[in-house]
Write a protein that holds these residues in place. Structure first.
Motif, PDB file in Angstrom:
ATOM      1  N   UNK B  34      29.026  83.286 -75.337  1.00  0.00           N
ATOM      2  CA  UNK B  34      29.700  83.647 -74.084  1.00  0.00           C
ATOM      3  C   UNK B  34      31.116  83.084 -74.041  1.00  0.00           C
ATOM      4  N   UNK B  35      31.977  83.727 -73.264  1.00  0.00           N
ATOM      5  CA  UNK B  35      33.285  83.170 -72.898  1.00  0.00           C
ATOM      6  C   UNK B  35      33.251  83.102 -71.377  1.00  0.00           C
ATOM      7  N   UNK B  36      32.850  81.939 -70.867  1.00  0.00           N
ATOM      8  CA  UNK B  36      32.674  81.776 -69.429  1.00  0.00           C
ATOM      9  C   UNK B  36      33.922  81.148 -68.807  1.00  0.00           C
ATOM     10  N   UNK B  37      34.426  81.760 -67.758  1.00  0.00           N
ATOM     11  CA  UNK B  37      35.529  81.167 -67.005  1.00  0.00           C
ATOM     12  C   UNK B  37      34.991  80.633 -65.693  1.00  0.00           C
ATOM     13  N   UNK B 194      42.350  77.948 -63.028  1.00  0.00           N
ATOM     14  CA  UNK B 194      42.791  78.557 -61.775  1.00  0.00           C
ATOM     15  C   UNK B 194      43.319  79.966 -62.041  1.00  0.00           C
ATOM     16  N   UNK B 195      43.582  80.241 -63.299  1.00  0.00           N
ATOM     17  CA  UNK B 195      44.286  81.471 -63.633  1.00  0.00           C
ATOM     18  C   UNK B 195      43.322  82.655 -63.723  1.00  0.00           C
ATOM     19  N   UNK B 196      43.318  83.476 -62.677  1.00  0.00           N
ATOM     20  CA  UNK B 196      42.378  84.600 -62.625  1.00  0.00           C
ATOM     21  C   UNK B 196      42.760  85.723 -63.581  1.00  0.00           C
ATOM     22  N   UNK B 197      44.025  85.714 -64.039  1.00  0.00           N
ATOM     23  CA  UNK B 197      44.462  86.828 -64.895  1.00  0.00           C
ATOM     24  C   UNK B 197      43.777  86.821 -66.261  1.00  0.00           C
ATOM     25  N   UNK B 198      43.251  85.684 -66.667  1.00  0.00           N
ATOM     26  CA  UNK B 198      42.643  85.627 -68.001  1.00  0.00           C
ATOM     27  C   UNK B 198      41.272  86.300 -68.025  1.00  0.00           C
ATOM     28  N   UNK B 199      40.672  86.434 -66.833  1.00  0.00           N
ATOM     29  CA  UNK B 199      39.278  86.878 -66.801  1.00  0.00           C
ATOM     30  C   UNK B 199      39.082  88.272 -67.408  1.00  0.00           C
ATOM     31  N   UNK B 200      39.833  89.283 -66.950  1.00  0.00           N
ATOM     32  CA  UNK B 200      39.564  90.622 -67.506  1.00  0.00           C
ATOM     33  C   UNK B 200      39.803  90.712 -69.007  1.00  0.00           C
ATOM     34  N   UNK B 201      40.799  89.995 -69.510  1.00  0.00           N
ATOM     35  CA  UNK B 201      41.163  90.153 -70.914  1.00  0.00           C
ATOM     36  C   UNK B 201      40.284  89.335 -71.866  1.00  0.00           C
ATOM     37  N   UNK B 202      39.894  88.136 -71.438  1.00  0.00           N
ATOM     38  CA  UNK B 202      39.230  87.243 -72.387  1.00  0.00           C
ATOM     39  C   UNK B 202      37.765  86.918 -72.061  1.00  0.00           C
ATOM     40  N   UNK B 203      37.460  86.778 -70.765  1.00  0.00           N
ATOM     41  CA  UNK B 203      36.133  86.259 -70.402  1.00  0.00           C
ATOM     42  C   UNK B 203      35.042  87.319 -70.544  1.00  0.00           C
ATOM     43  N   UNK B 219      33.222  90.647 -66.522  1.00  0.00           N
ATOM     44  CA  UNK B 219      34.537  90.076 -66.782  1.00  0.00           C
ATOM     45  C   UNK B 219      35.619  90.711 -65.919  1.00  0.00           C
ATOM     46  N   UNK B 220      35.392  90.788 -64.642  1.00  0.00           N
ATOM     47  CA  UNK B 220      36.451  91.265 -63.757  1.00  0.00           C
ATOM     48  C   UNK B 220      36.401  90.505 -62.442  1.00  0.00           C
TER      49      UNK B 220
END
Lengths: 273, 258
Positions: B34-37, B194-203, B219-220
């Motif tokens: 998993x890549x969990x944010x 805190x950075x929500x922008x990473x979620x769609x691309x990486x998580x 992942x969104x």
């Protein structure tokens, strides 16, 4: 080099060498861990032990050592458990140690001891027995650093990470302060309780800029301590000055020269860039 | 998710600092790969949760298993903190800092093969060219990659990172997250951010922590997630869609951008 023929000068040089080893090792830890105030607190609290030793008629270094070690453990526990209030408690212990020491010296019957020698050092009057005591303390410090360097290094650099790797950070920190207490006892004879803080900070501060590792910092710091001690000792002999104060004066002048050189070279580099 | 594939299992975790409750009845699993944010407001319990999983803090109650064991020292777990505790000026080279991660786990004397391994890690993270430099001489992004190298030095299967890109410029952030995506091919990655922008691309999954924890295997960023983590309502987001990329607790000043 006529002065080297005197036994008291030979002892002073030996004391300077032994003190410089402790200064370099423990001073480096004091500087990188930002525990200068704590080390000052330990040194001044130790004065209570000097007073108690006079009162009980035992060795002042033994009394100072006992007080310094107890102070180190108490300060470690306070810092680890209540960081917010640690400076207040350390300040109170600092003052209490001095006051307690002076009161006990006042109460000591037939008191005729030169208190100044413990406050400002008396490197020119170090007996052979003190040299042996200092050598033993140095050996303890060296064994400690060789045996636990990895843990000490990890805690000093990143306490939280070290804890995540299973290092007992609280224990490492407490033992570090106890070693600081031993270094304080070692330095009493050389520069005295009041000036110890300068010897634990000035050489390591300068060495830090020239070192790529903590080990190198300790070695360079020890060498600088030795240079300052011998130069101060020489000035003390030639100009008939208090030895501890002369050593600190040499260290402080070197410190200000270094700071000035460092600032000027940085601004020069910035202008060139 | 089969039990066999679960690397982190948390059940009914509770934690408080004195009388201040920080985490309440937290239960979740993390599967291998998993890549969990982990997102949430400041003081919401993200870092505390991370410290409990690492064994730095002890939970008041609950059952926590990391690779089937209680949290504590493990060669399988790597940790990248936000910063080191030492101030600037600490004399340490890049190679020495990275080596620290290997030798604390391995013990014994440093051998040539340990240094060789570290150089390989530094090479992978593109900082081999500064291996002999002092940490002081590095940029924020390079320093962060050194901390990642230190974590990777013990060859972990699970990597925890606390705000890995908070002190790095935009270009550096992208490089760090690209690197994490690459690492995620061979290990499980958990990022507190805190950075929500990473979620769609990486998580691959998101956990919203604000005293309680809600885990989403998607992942969104959704309205529900922002509501769970930050208390943001859909109406608030309509006022200012930029809230989605806000750092920390959504800040009202963004409304002035209308």
């Amino acid at each position: 080099m006529d002065i080297l023929q005197y036994g008291f000068i030979q002892n002073a040089i030996m004391a300077g060498i032994l003190a410089s080893i402790a200064c370099g090792i423990i001073g480096s830890l004091v500087v990188v861990n930002r525990i200068v105030f704590i080390s000052g607190g330990i040194a001044h609290t130790a004065y209570g032990g000097v007073g108690l030793a006079f009162f009980l008629g035992i060795s002042p270094l033994l009394g100072a050592g006992f007080f310094a070690v107890v102070a180190a453990v108490v300060m470690a526990l306070i810092t680890l458990n209540n960081k917010q209030r640690a400076d207040t408690v350390i300040g109170a212990m600092w003052a209490f140690g001095m006051a307690f020491g002076i009161i006990l010296v006042d109460l000591t019957p037939g008191y005729g001891v030169d208190l100044m020698s413990y406050l400002f050092g008396s490197i020119l009057a170090v007996p052979d027995t003190d040299l042996v005591f200092m050598a033993v303390l140095d050996a303890v410090i060296i064994i400690y650093i060789l045996a636990y360097y990895r843990q000490i290094h990890a805690v000093s650099f990143d306490t939280e990470y070290a804890a995540s790797m299973g290092v007992r950070t609280g224990l490492v920190y407490t033992v570090m302060l106890v070693m600081c207490a031993l270094a304080v006892v070692l330095l009493i004879r050389v520069v005295g309780l009041i000036l110890i803080i300068a010897m634990l900070t000035i050489p390591p501060f300068i060495a830090e800029r020239w070192s790529a590792s903590l080990k190198k910092m300790m070695v360079i710091s020890s060498l600088l301590s030795l240079v300052f001690t011998l130069a101060g000792l020489y000035c003390s002999y030639v100009f008939n000055l208090t030895s501890g104060a002369s050593i600190i004066a040499v260290s402080s002048v070197s410190f200000f020269f270094f700071i000035t050189y460092d600032k000027l070279s940085k601004s020069f580099k910035n202008k060139l860039a | 998710m089969s039990d066999k594939n679960i690397v982190v299992s948390v059940r009914n975790l509770n934690f408080a600092y004195g009388s201040q409750e920080v985490l309440r009845d937290v239960s979740f699993d993390i599967a291998g790969g998993e890549f969990l944010t982990v997102i949430g407001p400041n003081g919401g319990g993200k870092s505390t949760l991370l410290k409990i999983l690492l064994g730095i803090l002890k939970a008041d109650s609950g059952d926590i298993k990391i690779f089937g064991q209680r949290p504590g020292i493990s060669k399988k777990v790597g940790y990248v903190p936000q910063n080191v505790t030492a101030g600037r000026g600490f004399p340490i080279t890049v190679e020495e800092a990275a080596l620290m991660g290997r030798m604390l786990v391995k013990g014994g004397r440093t051998k040539p093969e340990d240094r060789e391994f570290i150089r390989g890690v530094l090479d992978e993270l593109q900082i081999l060219n500064v291996a002999k430099n002092r940490m002081d001489d590095l940029s924020g992004g390079q320093r962060q990659r050194v901390l990642m190298a230190r974590a990777l030095a013990s060859e972990p299967e699970l990597l925890f990172l606390d705000e890995p890109a908070s002190s790095v410029d935009m270009e550096g952030q992208v490089r760090i997250y690209d690197l994490l995506a690459k690492l995620n091919k061979k290990m499980t990655v958990v990022v507190v951010s805190h950075d929500l922008t990473i979620i769609p691309k990486y998580a691959t999954s998101v956990a919203c922590v604000s005293k309680t924890l809600h885990k989403h295997d998607e992942a969104e960023v959704t309205h529900d997630m922002l509501h769970e983590a930050y208390g943001v309502t859909p109406e608030m987001q309509e006022d200012c869609p930029l809230e989605l990329i806000a750092h920390g607790h959504p800040h009202r000043v963004l409304k002035e951008h209308d």
